[in-house]
Design a protein around this motif. Structure first.
Motif, PDB file in Angstrom:
ATOM      1  N   ALA A  82      45.141  50.026  50.517  1.00  0.00           N
ATOM      2  CA  ALA A  82      44.637  51.288  49.982  1.00  0.00           C
ATOM      3  C   ALA A  82      45.647  51.950  49.068  1.00  0.00           C
ATOM      4  O   ALA A  82      45.314  52.888  48.358  1.00  0.00           O
ATOM      5  CB  ALA A  82      44.271  52.229  51.126  1.00  0.00           C
ATOM      6  N   THR A  83      46.881  51.469  49.055  1.00  0.00           N
ATOM      7  CA  THR A  83      47.903  52.036  48.174  1.00  0.00           C
ATOM      8  C   THR A  83      48.062  51.210  46.906  1.00  0.00           C
ATOM      9  O   THR A  83      49.042  51.360  46.190  1.00  0.00           O
ATOM     10  CB  THR A  83      49.257  52.145  48.902  1.00  0.00           C
ATOM     11  OG1 THR A  83      49.715  50.833  49.220  1.00  0.00           O
ATOM     12  CG2 THR A  83      49.150  53.000  50.154  1.00  0.00           C
ATOM     13  N   ILE A  84      47.087  50.365  46.628  1.00  0.00           N
ATOM     14  CA  ILE A  84      47.090  49.559  45.406  1.00  0.00           C
ATOM     15  C   ILE A  84      45.915  50.036  44.565  1.00  0.00           C
ATOM     16  O   ILE A  84      44.762  49.898  44.969  1.00  0.00           O
ATOM     17  CB  ILE A  84      46.951  48.052  45.727  1.00  0.00           C
ATOM     18  CG1 ILE A  84      48.060  47.600  46.675  1.00  0.00           C
ATOM     19  CG2 ILE A  84      46.942  47.230  44.447  1.00  0.00           C
ATOM     20  CD1 ILE A  84      47.860  46.210  47.244  1.00  0.00           C
ATOM     21  N   ARG A  85      46.192  50.600  43.424  1.00  0.00           N
ATOM     22  CA  ARG A  85      45.132  51.191  42.586  1.00  0.00           C
ATOM     23  C   ARG A  85      44.232  50.138  41.947  1.00  0.00           C
ATOM     24  O   ARG A  85      43.035  50.356  41.808  1.00  0.00           O
ATOM     25  CB  ARG A  85      45.745  52.046  41.488  1.00  0.00           C
ATOM     26  CG  ARG A  85      46.427  53.281  41.993  1.00  0.00           C
ATOM     27  CD  ARG A  85      46.982  54.084  40.818  1.00  0.00           C
ATOM     28  NE  ARG A  85      48.082  54.931  41.220  1.00  0.00           N
ATOM     29  CZ  ARG A  85      47.966  56.227  41.478  1.00  0.00           C
ATOM     30  NH1 ARG A  85      46.807  56.804  41.393  1.00  0.00           N
ATOM     31  NH2 ARG A  85      49.029  56.922  41.826  1.00  0.00           N
ATOM     32  N   ASP A  86      44.786  49.027  41.539  1.00  0.00           N
ATOM     33  CA  ASP A  86      44.034  48.001  40.817  1.00  0.00           C
ATOM     34  C   ASP A  86      43.319  47.083  41.805  1.00  0.00           C
ATOM     35  O   ASP A  86      43.963  46.308  42.518  1.00  0.00           O
ATOM     36  CB  ASP A  86      44.998  47.202  39.941  1.00  0.00           C
ATOM     37  CG  ASP A  86      44.305  46.149  39.090  1.00  0.00           C
ATOM     38  OD1 ASP A  86      43.110  45.853  39.328  1.00  0.00           O
ATOM     39  OD2 ASP A  86      44.965  45.602  38.176  1.00  0.00           O
ATOM     40  N   PRO A  87      41.982  47.147  41.859  1.00  0.00           N
ATOM     41  CA  PRO A  87      41.234  46.311  42.818  1.00  0.00           C
ATOM     42  C   PRO A  87      41.468  44.812  42.629  1.00  0.00           C
ATOM     43  O   PRO A  87      41.398  44.056  43.580  1.00  0.00           O
ATOM     44  CB  PRO A  87      39.767  46.663  42.571  1.00  0.00           C
ATOM     45  CG  PRO A  87      39.741  47.751  41.575  1.00  0.00           C
ATOM     46  CD  PRO A  87      41.116  47.975  41.046  1.00  0.00           C
ATOM     47  N   GLU A  88      41.755  44.399  41.411  1.00  0.00           N
ATOM     48  CA  GLU A  88      42.019  42.978  41.174  1.00  0.00           C
ATOM     49  C   GLU A  88      43.291  42.533  41.882  1.00  0.00           C
ATOM     50  O   GLU A  88      43.366  41.425  42.395  1.00  0.00           O
ATOM     51  CB  GLU A  88      42.120  42.699  39.668  1.00  0.00           C
ATOM     52  CG  GLU A  88      40.812  42.870  38.931  1.00  0.00           C
ATOM     53  CD  GLU A  88      39.696  41.993  39.497  1.00  0.00           C
ATOM     54  OE1 GLU A  88      39.930  40.792  39.718  1.00  0.00           O
ATOM     55  OE2 GLU A  88      38.593  42.526  39.716  1.00  0.00           O
ATOM     56  N   LYS A  89      44.288  43.389  41.922  1.00  0.00           N
ATOM     57  CA  LYS A  89      45.552  43.053  42.576  1.00  0.00           C
ATOM     58  C   LYS A  89      45.400  43.042  44.098  1.00  0.00           C
ATOM     59  O   LYS A  89      46.151  42.376  44.792  1.00  0.00           O
ATOM     60  CB  LYS A  89      46.657  44.003  42.130  1.00  0.00           C
ATOM     61  CG  LYS A  89      47.037  43.760  40.686  1.00  0.00           C
ATOM     62  CD  LYS A  89      48.143  44.651  40.221  1.00  0.00           C
ATOM     63  CE  LYS A  89      48.516  44.256  38.800  1.00  0.00           C
ATOM     64  NZ  LYS A  89      49.137  45.309  38.058  1.00  0.00           N
ATOM     65  N   GLN A  90      44.432  43.771  44.615  1.00  0.00           N
ATOM     66  CA  GLN A  90      44.193  43.777  46.060  1.00  0.00           C
ATOM     67  C   GLN A  90      43.740  42.417  46.561  1.00  0.00           C
ATOM     68  O   GLN A  90      43.900  42.095  47.722  1.00  0.00           O
ATOM     69  CB  GLN A  90      43.132  44.825  46.428  1.00  0.00           C
ATOM     70  CG  GLN A  90      43.594  46.244  46.230  1.00  0.00           C
ATOM     71  CD  GLN A  90      42.504  47.241  46.531  1.00  0.00           C
ATOM     72  OE1 GLN A  90      41.381  46.882  46.848  1.00  0.00           O
ATOM     73  NE2 GLN A  90      42.827  48.512  46.433  1.00  0.00           N
ATOM     74  N   ARG A  91      43.192  41.613  45.673  1.00  0.00           N
ATOM     75  CA  ARG A  91      42.661  40.299  46.057  1.00  0.00           C
ATOM     76  C   ARG A  91      43.680  39.174  45.930  1.00  0.00           C
ATOM     77  O   ARG A  91      43.397  38.036  46.267  1.00  0.00           O
ATOM     78  CB  ARG A  91      41.447  39.971  45.198  1.00  0.00           C
ATOM     79  CG  ARG A  91      40.278  40.887  45.431  1.00  0.00           C
ATOM     80  CD  ARG A  91      39.074  40.414  44.618  1.00  0.00           C
ATOM     81  NE  ARG A  91      38.024  41.393  44.663  1.00  0.00           N
ATOM     82  CZ  ARG A  91      37.809  42.332  43.729  1.00  0.00           C
ATOM     83  NH1 ARG A  91      38.544  42.392  42.678  1.00  0.00           N
ATOM     84  NH2 ARG A  91      36.842  43.190  43.849  1.00  0.00           N
TER      85      ARG A  91
END
Length: 179
Positions: free
Chosen positions: A2-11
């Motif tokens: 939840a502390t990662i703004r870019d959804p692509e980087k969350q994956r």
């Protein structure tokens, strides 16, 4: 994540590297207001903690994997207990270490502000039953919890989370652990 703004980087395989520490405070405040108990994935600590080898867990896992009294455990499972990650680039290793440092910073801040944790009792991905719960507790201490908080993460706090604190979680008269 939840502390990662870019959804692509969350994956990505190592999203912790992209955690934004400026977002820790609002998330911690939300978690505290909602009474969230954190379960930090064991793989976060196990997979790339540079201190892990100093604990001796790997040696103990190897000894147990070869213990004849555990021959009833399928060989594939015992092999997974001691499997090492191979073919990791130096860049990925560095990203994992930085990611781990960010996870530790979040854990420490949450603990210092009164947040509660639950050590996982599950086993997966080659985690040795029993042993890895202790490993996880050590990882929590390395992240900033006190040893007592790590013990509470495997005893009292899970009982509270599941609303079983009247029956389990502490050693008291009238509870299942009534000595």
């Amino acid at each position: 994540r939840a502390t990662i703004r870019d959804p692509e980087k969350q994956r990505l395989a190592n999203p912790e590297y992209y955690m934004e520490e400026s977002l820790f405070d609002p998330l911690i405040e939300l978690f505290l207001r909602q009474g969230v108990y954190l379960n930090v994935p064991l793989w976060t600590a196990k997979a790339f903690n540079p201190r892990a080898s100093g604990w001796g867990w790997e040696q103990l896992a190897r000894e147990l994997a070869n213990d004849p009294s555990l021959a009833f455990v399928p060989a594939k499972e015992r092999e997974a207990w001691t499997a090492e990650e191979r073919n990791i680039s130096s860049q990925e290793r560095e990203q994992r270490i930085v990611g781990l440092q960010k996870v530790h910073a979040f854990i420490k801040q949450y603990a210092q502000r009164g947040g509660k944790f639950v050590a996982g009792s599950d086993t997966s991905d080659g985690d040795m039953p029993g042993l890895w719960t202790h490993y996880e507790m050590q990882s929590l201490v390395d992240a900033g919890l006190t040893p007592m908080q790590a013990i509470l993460s495997a005893t009292k706090w899970p009982a509270e989370l599941f609303h079983l604190e009247k029956e389990i979680g502490t050693v008291e008269v009238g509870k299942k652990a009534d000595v």
